[in-house]
Design a protein around this motif. Structure first.
Motif, short mmCIF file in Angstrom:
data_model
loop_
_atom_site.label_atom_id
_atom_site.label_comp_id
_atom_site.label_asym_id
_atom_site.label_seq_id
_atom_site.Cartn_x
_atom_site.Cartn_y
_atom_site.Cartn_z
N PHE A 33 0.97 -1.48 -0.32
CA PHE A 33 0.03 -0.06 0.14
C PHE A 33 1.21 1.35 -0.53
N LEU A 34 2.29 0.75 0.29
CA LEU A 34 2.56 2.14 0.67
C LEU A 34 3.88 2.83 0.04
N LEU A 35 4.35 1.18 -1.52
CA LEU A 35 4.73 1.36 -2.58
C LEU A 35 4.24 1.61 -3.59
N LYS A 36 3.07 1.35 -3.50
CA LYS A 36 1.96 1.61 -4.46
C LYS A 36 1.84 2.58 -5.55
N VAL A 37 2.55 3.56 -4.01
CA VAL A 37 2.00 4.91 -4.39
C VAL A 37 3.05 5.89 -5.08
N GLU A 38 3.49 6.73 -5.96
CA GLU A 38 4.95 7.30 -6.70
C GLU A 38 4.46 8.26 -5.26
N PRO A 39 6.27 7.97 -5.35
CA PRO A 39 7.03 8.59 -3.53
C PRO A 39 6.81 9.71 -3.19
N LYS A 40 6.83 10.85 -4.75
CA LYS A 40 6.38 12.47 -4.30
C LYS A 40 4.66 12.97 -3.71
N LYS A 41 4.16 11.80 -3.58
CA LYS A 41 2.69 11.89 -3.79
C LYS A 41 2.20 11.56 -1.96
N ARG A 42 2.10 11.99 -1.21
CA ARG A 42 1.27 12.62 0.25
C ARG A 42 0.26 11.22 -0.23
N LEU A 43 0.12 10.34 1.09
CA LEU A 43 -0.99 9.72 1.05
C LEU A 43 -1.90 9.52 1.89
N LEU A 44 -2.82 8.60 2.11
CA LEU A 44 -3.93 7.88 2.97
C LEU A 44 -3.96 6.74 2.76
N PHE A 45 -3.12 5.93 4.24
CA PHE A 45 -2.90 4.56 4.54
C PHE A 45 -4.53 3.87 5.59
N ASP A 46 -5.32 3.56 4.80
CA ASP A 46 -6.15 2.84 5.75
C ASP A 46 -5.75 0.62 5.52
N PRO A 47 -5.76 0.95 7.18
CA PRO A 47 -5.37 -0.15 7.25
C PRO A 47 -6.19 -1.63 6.53
N ASN A 48 -7.54 -1.21 6.75
CA ASN A 48 -8.15 -2.44 6.43
C ASN A 48 -8.27 -2.53 5.26
N GLU A 49 -8.36 -2.00 4.06
CA GLU A 49 -8.57 -1.52 2.48
C GLU A 49 -6.90 -1.84 2.17
N SER A 50 -6.50 -1.95 3.07
CA SER A 50 -4.97 -2.15 2.58
C SER A 50 -5.14 -3.98 2.33
N ILE A 51 -5.78 -4.63 3.30
CA ILE A 51 -6.11 -6.50 3.26
C ILE A 51 -7.09 -7.35 3.16
N ASP A 52 -7.06 -5.65 1.73
CA ASP A 52 -8.68 -6.44 0.76
C ASP A 52 -7.84 -7.90 -0.23
N PHE A 53 -8.15 -9.11 -0.17
CA PHE A 53 -7.74 -10.08 -1.59
C PHE A 53 -8.59 -9.11 -2.26
N GLN A 54 -9.39 -8.47 -2.91
CA GLN A 54 -9.85 -8.51 -3.89
C GLN A 54 -9.27 -7.36 -4.85
N GLY A 55 -9.31 -6.74 -3.45
CA GLY A 55 -8.36 -5.00 -3.98
C GLY A 55 -7.36 -4.26 -5.13
N HIS A 56 -6.88 -3.98 -5.38
CA HIS A 56 -5.16 -2.89 -5.74
C HIS A 56 -3.68 -3.36 -4.34
N THR A 57 -3.77 -4.32 -3.96
CA THR A 57 -3.13 -4.61 -2.50
C THR A 57 -2.28 -5.61 -2.65
N GLY A 58 -1.37 -6.11 -2.06
CA GLY A 58 -0.64 -6.85 -1.97
C GLY A 58 -1.00 -8.11 -1.18
N PRO A 59 -2.10 -8.19 -1.24
CA PRO A 59 -2.37 -9.61 -0.31
C PRO A 59 -3.26 -9.80 -1.67
N PHE A 60 -3.99 -9.28 -2.56
CA PHE A 60 -4.60 -9.92 -3.64
C PHE A 60 -3.05 -10.21 -5.04
#
Length: 589
Positions: free
Chosen positions: A445-472
């Motif tokens: 979740f932290l690496l998929k965004v270009e470094p220069k961009k500010r980002l909002l980290f949502d722990p639950n969204e990051s573990i979605d097995f069907q989304g744009h996530t590491g667990p998928f």
């Protein structure tokens, strides 16, 4: 695709009597709505052909089709020449190139790069901002290694100064001899606790002095705690044995705590630098700069550099009392690092609040005539925000790295158990899986965004097995491994080749074939986001193939073996791409 580039060079030479280089040829993947797999941008060649882009494209396309047996056709859309390559080529590419363990590896470039990241202060634990910093630095270093660079991972630890003395003094006054062992706290958390204690007691003293009639500014300067902390810093700089002993003891607690956090986060370092050893550096370089006329000494004895002609401002490099400032130390440390390793490039992974500082630093080093200054780069990144109320915070303002990682494992455990697919796992396997999923979710979740961009980290969204996530992506890898295990698959050779590809099979081979380019682009841009988004698209493409094409129930043995080989190559590339992000992919989930 070197053979397409070579054919284009020949075409331009033969058709327009003009020599061009490979750098003049731009290749792209053909857009899905058009036929073909490789697109050549034609516009740069119009000045040689003196014809329309369409006519130029048709002429070059016709030449390439005659030149290369694997080219089965072409079409021109405005200034873009779309080349179709036959299935035989792609099938051979899978077996001879993509499936090989060496696919996407590059020979040594003979260039050395230092990536400096983390740079923590030894008065408090690592926090969420440090996590992004560490993950970016580690991943960029791994991507550069994959490109053939000799990489040194460096960590400059801020282990001195008034903030360190605040923790030391508070422990001395209020700690009652507390240690990590007696308190059960990690060493960095214990020292951070006393940094907070200092702040609370200092504020109480300020309020008391204001109540006694002092102004706020006077109270901040005269509060006994800050006076004592400044005295302790002076004693430290003088090498007082008691202060040095306390400093070494408390720093050892912090380093043990940092090491545990780094291990859990999966990052490492080849070289440590310590500000306690570098803070006096740079003064000799100031003398060098004065001799060269780069710096100017004012009447009070202070030394400055005037950067107004470069769009910046005047910058102090040495105080009138002869003490250095941060920029001086950084100039000296940059020279020390170069003297130690003679690297061709040096990348500083530091948040964007330091953008101006690094502009000044690099410009000063260039003006001093340091030939290696052209290789300096500030990898600037944005802050990470959290939805309010999602995470505990030790101080109410920052999110502790250890808390966050523990929370991620717990979230992974809850969501994995809800799927009910790990009943046959023993306890150790379950714990390892929760760790892999939790950390994979956080890192991706932290690496998929270009470094220069500010980002909002949502722990639950990051573990979605069907989304744009590491667990998928991790789940996709585990799915492939399950198929291969059930088949008892052993990688085959060209004897199992088929002749014709379905479009979804061809798309998957094309996606795999882009892996080396993704690595090169990730290194060029210093961006793990390139790899992260590449491997996500690869996982999506594989899942489409998996849904549309039977593997174990394929129509004949050759087709099954081919699809198993395609699956095996996909698992291999997913694994390698995720490793560049510091993410483990489980064999089963």
């Amino acid at each position: 695709m070197d053979f397409i580039v070579d054919a284009t060079l020949k075409a331009v030479k033969a058709l327009y009597q003009t020599d061009i280089t490979a750098a003049d040829v731009t290749l792209q993947q053909t857009r899905k709505e058009f036929e073909g797999q490789v697109t050549i941008v034609i516009f740069p060649f119009v000045k040689f052909s003196r014809k329309s882009p369409e006519q130029t494209g048709n002429e070059i396309g016709g030449f390439i089709e005659n030149e290369i047996a694997h080219v089965s056709g072409f079409n021109v859309i405005k200034g873009f020449l779309n080349i179709s390559i036959n299935d035989e080529y792609w099938i051979k590419q899978l077996y001879t190139e993509i499936a090989a363990p060496t696919f996407g590896t590059f020979p040594a470039k003979g260039e050395r790069v230092m990536v400096e990241y983390s740079s923590p202060n030894t008065n408090k634990p690592l926090h969420l901002g440090h996590i992004r910093n560490n993950l970016l630095g580690y991943s960029v270093a791994e991507i550069l290694k994959a490109n053939g660079y000799d990489v040194i991972k460096a960590n400059l630890v801020n282990d001195r100064g008034i903030h360190i003395c605040k923790s030391m003094l508070a422990w001395q006054l209020f700690g009652n001899g507390e240690t990590p062992e007696s308190s059960g706290l990690k060493g960095d958390h214990l020292v951070g606790k006393y940094y907070v204690v200092f702040d609370k007691e200092y504020k109480k003293q300020i309020e008391q002095l204001i109540a006694e009639g002092q102004t706020e500014d006077e109270a901040k300067k005269n509060a006994p705690l800050i006076v004592q902390a400044q005295q302790m810093l002076q004693l430290w700089e003088a090498g007082d044995p008691d202060v040095m002993s306390l400093w070494e003891t408390m720093n050892s607690w912090v380093y043990a705590g940092f090491d545990a956090t780094y291990k859990k986060l999966g990052v490492d370092f080849d070289q440590y630098y310590y500000e306690s050893k570098t803070y006096l550096l740079g003064k000799d370089i100031v003398e060098e700069g004065l001799a060269k006329g780069v710096f100017v000494k004012k009447e009070d004895g202070s030394v400055w550099i005037d950067l107004t002609a470069d769009g910046l401002d005047e910058k102090l490099v040495l105080r009138s009392n002869g003490t250095s400032v941060y920029i001086t130390q950084d100039v000296g440390t940059a020279q020390l690092k170069y003297d130690d390793f003679h690297m061709d490039k040096s990348i500083y992974v530091v948040g964007n609040e330091q953008d101006y500082h690094f502009k000044v630093l690099f410009l000063i080093l260039q003006k001093l005539g340091k030939p290696w200054a052209k290789g300096l780069f500030h990898l600037s990144y944005g802050m990470v925000d959290l939805p309010s109320g999602k995470m505990k915070s030790r101080e109410g303002t920052v999110v502790d790295a250890d808390d966050l990682m523990a929370e991620m494992e717990q979230t992974a455990k809850v969501q994995t158990e809800a799927l009910g697919k790990i009943n046959d796992f023993d306890e150790a396997e379950k714990q390892q899986l929760y760790y892999n999923i939790g950390m994979g979710a956080l890192k991706y979740f932290l690496l998929k965004v270009e470094p220069k961009k500010r980002l909002l980290f949502d722990p639950n969204e990051s573990i979605d097995f069907q989304g744009h996530t590491g667990p998928f992506i991790q789940y996709t890898h585990a799915r492939i491994k399950s198929v291969l295990k059930r088949a008892g698959f052993v990688p085959g050779d060209a004897s199992t080749l088929i002749n014709v590809l379905d479009s979804v099979e061809r798309d998957l081979i094309l996606a795999l074939n882009q892996f080396p380019e993704a690595i090169m682009q990730g290194a060029r841009d210093y961006s793990p986001a390139v790899i992260a988004n590449y491997v996500y698209e690869l996982a999506k493409t594989y899942n489409k193939f998996y849904q549309e094409k039977p593997i174990l129930k394929a129509e004949d043995e050759n087709v099954m073996q081919f699809r198993l080989q395609l699956s095996s190559a996909t698992a291999q590339i997913i694994n390698r791409a995720m490793k560049l992000l510091g993410i483990n992919v489980p064999e089963r989930m």
